[in-house]
Design a protein around this motif. Structure first.
Motif, PDB file in Angstrom:
ATOM      1  N   VAL A   1      28.896  16.934 -29.125  1.00  0.00           N
ATOM      2  CA  VAL A   1      27.839  17.123 -30.115  1.00  0.00           C
ATOM      3  C   VAL A   1      28.129  18.366 -30.947  1.00  0.00           C
ATOM      4  O   VAL A   1      28.809  19.289 -30.511  1.00  0.00           O
ATOM      5  N   ASN A   2      27.610  18.371 -32.164  1.00  0.00           N
ATOM      6  CA  ASN A   2      27.709  19.547 -33.017  1.00  0.00           C
ATOM      7  C   ASN A   2      26.392  19.728 -33.751  1.00  0.00           C
ATOM      8  O   ASN A   2      25.492  18.881 -33.675  1.00  0.00           O
ATOM      9  N   GLU A   3      26.265  20.828 -34.452  1.00  0.00           N
ATOM     10  CA  GLU A   3      24.984  21.132 -35.092  1.00  0.00           C
ATOM     11  C   GLU A   3      24.580  20.070 -36.098  1.00  0.00           C
ATOM     12  O   GLU A   3      23.397  19.747 -36.240  1.00  0.00           O
ATOM     13  N   GLU A   4      25.560  19.504 -36.783  1.00  0.00           N
ATOM     14  CA  GLU A   4      25.231  18.498 -37.790  1.00  0.00           C
ATOM     15  C   GLU A   4      24.695  17.229 -37.139  1.00  0.00           C
ATOM     16  O   GLU A   4      23.749  16.612 -37.634  1.00  0.00           O
ATOM     17  N   LEU A   5      25.266  16.831 -36.009  1.00  0.00           N
ATOM     18  CA  LEU A   5      24.788  15.646 -35.315  1.00  0.00           C
ATOM     19  C   LEU A   5      23.377  15.864 -34.767  1.00  0.00           C
ATOM     20  O   LEU A   5      22.555  14.938 -34.740  1.00  0.00           O
ATOM     21  N   LEU A   6      23.075  17.083 -34.351  1.00  0.00           N
ATOM     22  CA  LEU A   6      21.777  17.383 -33.754  1.00  0.00           C
ATOM     23  C   LEU A   6      20.684  17.640 -34.788  1.00  0.00           C
ATOM     24  O   LEU A   6      19.503  17.655 -34.444  1.00  0.00           O
TER      25      LEU A   6
ATOM     26  N   PHE B   1      24.709  12.629 -19.815  1.00  0.00           N
ATOM     27  CA  PHE B   1      24.167  13.610 -20.775  1.00  0.00           C
ATOM     28  C   PHE B   1      22.634  13.603 -20.752  1.00  0.00           C
ATOM     29  O   PHE B   1      21.968  13.511 -21.794  1.00  0.00           O
ATOM     30  N   ALA B   2      22.073  13.724 -19.552  1.00  0.00           N
ATOM     31  CA  ALA B   2      20.636  13.539 -19.349  1.00  0.00           C
ATOM     32  C   ALA B   2      19.781  14.428 -20.236  1.00  0.00           C
ATOM     33  O   ALA B   2      18.701  14.018 -20.676  1.00  0.00           O
ATOM     34  N   ASP B   3      20.243  15.644 -20.502  1.00  0.00           N
ATOM     35  CA  ASP B   3      19.405  16.608 -21.216  1.00  0.00           C
ATOM     36  C   ASP B   3      19.974  17.002 -22.573  1.00  0.00           C
ATOM     37  O   ASP B   3      19.641  18.059 -23.115  1.00  0.00           O
ATOM     38  N   THR B   4      20.824  16.144 -23.129  1.00  0.00           N
ATOM     39  CA  THR B   4      21.326  16.336 -24.484  1.00  0.00           C
ATOM     40  C   THR B   4      20.467  15.506 -25.431  1.00  0.00           C
ATOM     41  O   THR B   4      20.426  14.283 -25.336  1.00  0.00           O
TER      42      THR B   4
ATOM     43  N   HIS C   1      31.590  13.115 -37.116  1.00  0.00           N
ATOM     44  CA  HIS C   1      32.777  12.899 -36.283  1.00  0.00           C
ATOM     45  C   HIS C   1      33.815  12.090 -37.057  1.00  0.00           C
ATOM     46  O   HIS C   1      34.224  11.003 -36.623  1.00  0.00           O
ATOM     47  N   PRO C   2      34.268  12.588 -38.187  1.00  0.00           N
ATOM     48  CA  PRO C   2      35.198  11.801 -39.012  1.00  0.00           C
ATOM     49  C   PRO C   2      36.545  11.538 -38.352  1.00  0.00           C
ATOM     50  O   PRO C   2      37.289  10.659 -38.798  1.00  0.00           O
ATOM     51  N   HIS C   3      36.840  12.281 -37.273  1.00  0.00           N
ATOM     52  CA  HIS C   3      38.133  12.133 -36.609  1.00  0.00           C
ATOM     53  C   HIS C   3      38.177  10.976 -35.623  1.00  0.00           C
ATOM     54  O   HIS C   3      39.258  10.609 -35.156  1.00  0.00           O
TER      55      HIS C   3
END
Length: 283
Positions: free
Chosen positions: A249-254, A159-162, A107-109
């Motif tokens: 969220v994004n794929e890199e964070l996950l 975000f219970a299920d993230t 999340h560089p932004h």
């Protein structure tokens, strides 16, 4: 001599224990109040304040390597960090290990991480060798829930299920020990995660299992969570933190990375293991 800053925090205290246990040589822990520090036998407690680099002369004497936690998201924090690096270089430190954040790459932004970007740049430009660690969300962040669990046996979170690959701070410390004491890590940047993604709902269940009693989980909206966080962090920072918790969220964070095992030879610990070790904080 190795200097550990943030020596009484979740990462620093674990790192002091690990350096001592592995016979890493002389180790010094930086604290604002040495008289109250409880460090392993043989670890020197030294007074100093990272926001006042002029207080660090004694702490840096004879130090060859140091651990630095990335600073606050303020111009003053960044300026102090630059002063710490200058003081370290002038004292003869030749290797800095910076604990940064995976948000720098995922999340560089986000504005609240500007100072962490600045810290990484400052370390790379410091004239000293460096290693950068970028951990994901800490398992210990759930200590925010401790008062509610102790008093009401409840957890309220968005975000219970993230699921995020949360990491035990002790595993960050284990990696820091390896890169401080072993070859081949200078000029390297490592992203660090736990061994699996874990949702807030599952974290609450893990705490219930560790405590041996029911803990009720209630999902709240992002808006409600924002109101609670903004009262402490401010509006803009609260929004950024919620993005990292699951709002953006994004794929890199996950992504789950096996860097802890690769560097230490030991698998990263699960959230369930962390919960069992720290259950007393929730009783």
């Amino acid at each position: 001599m190795i200097l550990v800053t943030g020596a009484t925090g979740n990462i620093g205290s674990a790192l002091l224990r690990q350096l001592h246990a592995h016979g890493a040589g002389p180790v010094r822990g930086l604290t604002r109040n040495p008289a109250r520090a409880s460090f392993p036998a043989g670890v020197e407690a030294v007074e100093g304040d990272l926001t006042r680099p002029d207080t660090l002369h004694a702490a840096l004497k004879g130090v060859r390597a140091m651990v630095l936690l990335s600073g606050t998201s303020t111009a003053a924090g960044s300026a102090a960090e630059d002063g710490v690096l200058t003081a370290a270089r002038e004292a003869g430190v030749d290797h800095v290990v910076l604990v940064s954040s995976i948000a720098v790459q995922t999340h560089p932004h986000l504005a609240c991480y500007a100072s962490i970007h600045a810290a990484e740049r400052a370390v790379r430009d410091s004239g000293m060798d460096w290693t950068i660690l970028r951990p994901t969300q800490f398992a210990s962040n759930t200590l925010w829930w401790a008062p509610s669990v102790r008093e009401h046996s409840t957890v309220r979170a968005p975000f219970a299920d993230t699921g995020l690959p949360v990491i035990d701070p002790a595993d960050i410390a284990a990696v820091a020990r390896v890169v401080l004491t072993g070859p081949g890590h200078r000029g390297r940047t490592y992203a660090l995660t736990g061994p699996q993604t874990v949702t807030p709902r599952r974290q609450a269940a893990a705490l219930a299992a560790a405590l041996g009693r029911e803990v009720t989980f209630t999902e709240i909206s992002r808006e409600e969570a924002h109101r609670d966080l903004a009262a402490v962090l401010g509006d803009a920072t609260a929004a950024d933190v919620l993005d990292l918790m699951g709002g953006d969220v994004n794929e890199e964070l996950l992504a789950v990375r096996d860097t802890v095992r690769e560097l230490t030879g030991v698998p990263a610990r699960t959230f369930e293991e962390w919960a069992r070790e720290h259950a007393a904080a929730f009783r």
